[in-house]
Design a protein around this motif. Structure first.
Motif, PDB file in Angstrom:
ATOM      1  N   ILE A  38       0.853  -1.189   0.165  1.00 23.71           N
ATOM      2  CA  ILE A  38      -0.433   0.394  -0.142  1.00 23.71           C
ATOM      3  C   ILE A  38       0.934   0.846  -0.022  1.00 23.71           C
ATOM      4  CG2 ILE A  38      -2.049  -1.158   1.037  1.00 23.71           C
ATOM      5  CD1 ILE A  38      -0.977   0.179   3.929  1.00 23.71           C
ATOM      6  N   ASN A  39       1.843   0.976   0.723  1.00 22.14           N
ATOM      7  CA  ASN A  39       3.683   2.666   0.213  1.00 22.14           C
ATOM      8  C   ASN A  39       4.189   2.400  -0.774  1.00 22.14           C
ATOM      9  OD1 ASN A  39       2.318   4.413   2.669  1.00 22.14           O
ATOM     10  ND2 ASN A  39       3.363   3.241   3.778  1.00 22.14           N
ATOM     11  N   GLY A  40       4.732   1.861  -0.504  1.00 20.64           N
ATOM     12  CA  GLY A  40       5.855   0.906  -1.386  1.00 20.64           C
ATOM     13  C   GLY A  40       5.788   1.043  -3.371  1.00 20.64           C
ATOM     14  N   LEU A  41       4.176  -0.268  -3.532  1.00 19.56           N
ATOM     15  CA  LEU A  41       3.537  -0.324  -4.512  1.00 19.56           C
ATOM     16  C   LEU A  41       3.080   0.514  -5.415  1.00 19.56           C
ATOM     17  CD1 LEU A  41       3.922  -2.218  -7.174  1.00 19.56           C
ATOM     18  CD2 LEU A  41       1.756  -3.465  -6.205  1.00 19.56           C
ATOM     19  N   ALA A  42       2.057   1.590  -4.225  1.00 21.05           N
ATOM     20  CA  ALA A  42       1.452   2.432  -4.786  1.00 21.05           C
ATOM     21  C   ALA A  42       2.014   3.486  -4.672  1.00 21.05           C
ATOM     22  CB  ALA A  42       0.008   2.318  -3.698  1.00 21.05           C
ATOM     23  N   GLY A  43       2.802   3.503  -4.618  1.00 25.17           N
ATOM     24  CA  GLY A  43       4.291   5.090  -4.360  1.00 25.17           C
ATOM     25  C   GLY A  43       5.185   4.725  -5.274  1.00 25.17           C
ATOM     26  N   SER A  44       5.300   3.616  -5.869  1.00 21.05           N
ATOM     27  CA  SER A  44       6.148   3.504  -7.280  1.00 21.05           C
ATOM     28  C   SER A  44       4.878   3.818  -8.560  1.00 21.05           C
ATOM     29  CB  SER A  44       6.771   2.563  -7.205  1.00 21.05           C
ATOM     30  OG  SER A  44       5.388   1.473  -6.728  1.00 21.05           O
ATOM     31  N   CYS A  45       4.010   4.000  -8.345  1.00 16.09           N
ATOM     32  CA  CYS A  45       3.062   4.065  -9.477  1.00 16.09           C
ATOM     33  C   CYS A  45       2.293   5.139  -9.463  1.00 16.09           C
ATOM     34  CB  CYS A  45       1.552   3.311  -9.933  1.00 16.09           C
ATOM     35  SG  CYS A  45       2.418   1.424  -9.778  1.00 16.09           S
ATOM     36  N   LEU A  46       2.217   5.988  -8.081  1.00 13.07           N
ATOM     37  CA  LEU A  46       1.905   7.571  -7.739  1.00 13.07           C
ATOM     38  C   LEU A  46       0.243   7.158  -7.683  1.00 13.07           C
ATOM     39  CD1 LEU A  46       3.864   9.733  -9.635  1.00 13.07           C
ATOM     40  CD2 LEU A  46       4.053   9.296  -6.762  1.00 13.07           C
ATOM     41  N   TYR A  47      -0.196   5.915  -7.563  1.00 16.52           N
ATOM     42  CA  TYR A  47      -1.360   5.210  -7.202  1.00 16.52           C
ATOM     43  C   TYR A  47      -1.839   5.037  -6.226  1.00 16.52           C
ATOM     44  CZ  TYR A  47      -1.733   3.264 -12.006  1.00 16.52           C
ATOM     45  OH  TYR A  47      -2.204   3.072 -13.107  1.00 16.52           O
ATOM     46  N   SER A  48      -3.328   6.298  -6.262  1.00 21.99           N
ATOM     47  CA  SER A  48      -4.366   6.002  -4.436  1.00 21.99           C
ATOM     48  C   SER A  48      -4.345   4.528  -4.943  1.00 21.99           C
ATOM     49  CB  SER A  48      -5.668   7.217  -5.058  1.00 21.99           C
ATOM     50  OG  SER A  48      -6.234   5.944  -5.805  1.00 21.99           O
ATOM     51  N   LEU A  49      -5.311   4.385  -3.719  1.00 24.94           N
ATOM     52  CA  LEU A  49      -5.288   2.752  -3.136  1.00 24.94           C
ATOM     53  C   LEU A  49      -6.009   2.153  -4.241  1.00 24.94           C
ATOM     54  CD1 LEU A  49      -4.790   2.035   1.048  1.00 24.94           C
ATOM     55  CD2 LEU A  49      -3.296   1.667  -1.358  1.00 24.94           C
TER      56      LEU A  49
ATOM     57  N   PHE B 299     -12.096  -4.927  -2.449  1.00 26.75           N
ATOM     58  CA  PHE B 299     -13.068  -4.314  -1.511  1.00 26.75           C
ATOM     59  C   PHE B 299     -11.506  -3.356  -1.263  1.00 26.75           C
ATOM     60  CE2 PHE B 299     -13.772  -4.331   3.516  1.00 26.75           C
ATOM     61  CZ  PHE B 299     -14.479  -4.048   3.847  1.00 26.75           C
ATOM     62  N   LEU B 300     -10.600  -3.823  -0.716  1.00 23.79           N
ATOM     63  CA  LEU B 300      -9.466  -2.787   0.498  1.00 23.79           C
ATOM     64  C   LEU B 300      -9.245  -1.462  -0.780  1.00 23.79           C
ATOM     65  CD1 LEU B 300      -6.885  -4.664   1.527  1.00 23.79           C
ATOM     66  CD2 LEU B 300      -8.678  -3.982   2.783  1.00 23.79           C
ATOM     67  N   GLY B 301      -9.643  -2.080  -2.186  1.00 27.37           N
ATOM     68  CA  GLY B 301      -9.476  -0.647  -3.266  1.00 27.37           C
ATOM     69  C   GLY B 301     -10.241  -0.023  -2.726  1.00 27.37           C
ATOM     70  N   LEU B 302     -11.664  -0.362  -2.402  1.00 24.92           N
ATOM     71  CA  LEU B 302     -13.063   0.094  -2.648  1.00 24.92           C
ATOM     72  C   LEU B 302     -13.267   0.858  -1.597  1.00 24.92           C
ATOM     73  CD1 LEU B 302     -15.485  -3.163  -4.072  1.00 24.92           C
ATOM     74  CD2 LEU B 302     -15.502  -0.159  -4.971  1.00 24.92           C
ATOM     75  N   LYS B 303     -12.763   0.214  -0.206  1.00 23.50           N
ATOM     76  CA  LYS B 303     -12.776   1.174   1.299  1.00 23.50           C
ATOM     77  C   LYS B 303     -12.039   1.892   0.565  1.00 23.50           C
ATOM     78  CE  LYS B 303     -12.791  -0.091   5.429  1.00 23.50           C
ATOM     79  NZ  LYS B 303     -12.434  -0.885   6.676  1.00 23.50           N
ATOM     80  N   TYR B 304     -10.970   2.062   0.296  1.00 24.22           N
ATOM     81  CA  TYR B 304      -9.958   3.445   0.215  1.00 24.22           C
ATOM     82  C   TYR B 304      -9.633   3.509  -0.568  1.00 24.22           C
ATOM     83  CZ  TYR B 304      -9.541   0.893   5.195  1.00 24.22           C
ATOM     84  OH  TYR B 304      -9.948   0.622   7.007  1.00 24.22           O
ATOM     85  N   TYR B 305     -10.766   4.158  -1.267  1.00 29.26           N
ATOM     86  CA  TYR B 305     -10.372   4.190  -3.228  1.00 29.26           C
ATOM     87  C   TYR B 305      -9.600   5.996  -3.546  1.00 29.26           C
ATOM     88  CZ  TYR B 305     -10.991   5.263  -7.753  1.00 29.26           C
ATOM     89  OH  TYR B 305     -11.368   5.878  -9.243  1.00 29.26           O
ATOM     90  N   LYS B 306      -9.962   6.335  -2.106  1.00 29.92           N
ATOM     91  CA  LYS B 306      -8.760   7.959  -2.407  1.00 29.92           C
ATOM     92  C   LYS B 306      -7.585   8.086  -1.706  1.00 29.92           C
ATOM     93  CE  LYS B 306     -13.073  10.464  -4.309  1.00 29.92           C
ATOM     94  NZ  LYS B 306     -14.180  11.872  -3.588  1.00 29.92           N
ATOM     95  N   ILE B 307      -7.524   7.053  -1.036  1.00 31.45           N
ATOM     96  CA  ILE B 307      -5.968   7.115  -0.228  1.00 31.45           C
ATOM     97  C   ILE B 307      -5.792   7.351  -0.601  1.00 31.45           C
ATOM     98  CG2 ILE B 307      -5.294   5.933   1.877  1.00 31.45           C
ATOM     99  CD1 ILE B 307      -7.437   7.444   3.031  1.00 31.45           C
ATOM    100  N   ARG B 308      -3.927   8.797  -1.169  1.00 34.75           N
ATOM    101  CA  ARG B 308      -2.761   8.201  -1.284  1.00 34.75           C
ATOM    102  C   ARG B 308      -1.698   8.045   0.030  1.00 34.75           C
ATOM    103  NH1 ARG B 308      -3.050   9.262  -6.517  1.00 34.75           N
ATOM    104  NH2 ARG B 308      -0.909  10.731  -6.296  1.00 34.75           N
TER     105      ARG B 308
END
Length: 328
Positions: free
Chosen positions: A185-196, A257-266
């Motif tokens: 959720i931090n490393g991989l998401a950060g490497s793409c600059l994606y929200s969860l 489910f986690l992606g939907l629940k925390y959709y906008k979380i950066r």
């Protein structure tokens, strides 16, 4: 509390509500005045926003004369050594540092183990654009002595019920489970600059997430780490391939489910990159790479993520989806 941010504000709120005496240690007089003069807005889930002022709580580190039984160290992992060095003289003879950083921060410090308690944070608090600190889930704080015993029970009484607290004799098991999830959720998401949401509602993102967790599970088995699960989270061993893992379709459903629940979380690393700050990647996915090399276990997904994050810190690196696909 030394190092005052979103997570330690949540701890300060619990202490304040329980009427526990505490001090916020400011690094200098300017930071002290900032804390004293600021009205902190805190919002938990859908409850009414609360206002907190810490006018009588903040002191600069140079003017403190007291000795403390416990000091929560809330600084970023990359600033940990310097913070601990400055705070160590403020401990009472039997006092302890409580390290709430991600990764395995205890391994980075050259101080006696009996002076450290590890803290694994199971909640997410973020500072929103309007300045409100928003806690999105009622996560636990897991505390364990670095020497493998359970901490003093008083720590549970100081924070509950506002922060449910678990005292453990298996800090390592909780640390590695949280590390595995954080590497996604931090490393991989950060490497793409994606929200969860952008990461986990993407088929390629989920496939890479599971491959990354395979590397971490293999490493945990190599080091014979008994995994413990932070309440509200899920075991790395359930998501990665191997004995007792869930069927593949269920693993994808959980990530969706986690992606939907925390959709906008950066998450914090994405926000650091958004603002051009140094990240803690070397203390997350970098730990996996380092520990893998020590036992001859390759961790190519984690290594590529580290390289990508370092490139993004210098305003270089592949575009988001291009990099994500390259990991397959």
């Amino acid at each position: 509390i030394y190092g005052f941010g979103a997570i330690t504000l949540t701890i300060a709120r619990a202490l304040e509500k329980n009427q526990i005496p505490f001090i916020i240690i400011a690094r200098n007089l300017i930071r002290k005045e900032e804390i004293q003069n600021q009205k902190f807005k805190f919002s938990y889930a859908k409850e009414k926003t609360e206002d907190f002022e810490f006018q009588n709580r903040a002191q600069s580190i140079d003017e403190i004369k007291d000795k403390f039984d416990f000091i929560f160290i809330g600084s970023k992992t990359q600033e940990l050594e310097n913070s601990v060095f400055k705070a160590l003289p403020l401990l009472s003879p039997l006092g302890k540092m409580i390290l709430i950083q991600n990764g395995i921060p205890e391994n980075k410090l050259d101080i006696p183990k009996e002076r450290m308690i590890g803290g694994v944070v199971g909640w997410n608090t973020q500072k929103l654009p309007d300045g409100t600190y928003f806690q999105s889930n009622s996560g636990f704080l897991i505390l364990g002595e670095v020497n493998g015993t359970s901490p003093n029970v008083i720590l549970k009484q100081l924070l509950s019920p506002f922060i449910p607290t678990i005292l453990t004799n298996n800090l390592t098991g909780y640390r590695w489970q949280k590390l595995g999830i954080n590497c996604v959720i931090n490393g991989l998401a950060g490497s793409c600059l994606y929200s969860l949401g952008e990461l986990l509602l993407n088929t390629v993102g989920r496939r890479v997430s599971l491959k990354l967790l395979n590397e971490i599970r293999s490493l945990m088995e190599k080091y014979e780490i008994k995994e413990e699960v932070v309440p509200g989270s899920i075991a790395v061993s359930k998501l990665a391939d191997g004995q007792r893992s869930l069927p593949l379709f269920l693993r994808h459903i959980i990530l969706i489910f986690l992606g939907l629940k925390y959709y906008k979380i950066r998450t914090s690393m994405v926000q650091d990159l958004d603002h051009g700050r140094e990240t803690e990647i070397d203390h997350l996915n970098g730990i996996v790479v380092e520990m893998g090399k020590k036992v001859g276990l390759p961790t190519p997904i984690n290594e590529k993520i580290c390289n990508q994050i370092h490139a993004l810190e210098k305003r270089r690196g592949m575009k988001d989806y291009e990099f994500l696909r390259s990991l397959l």
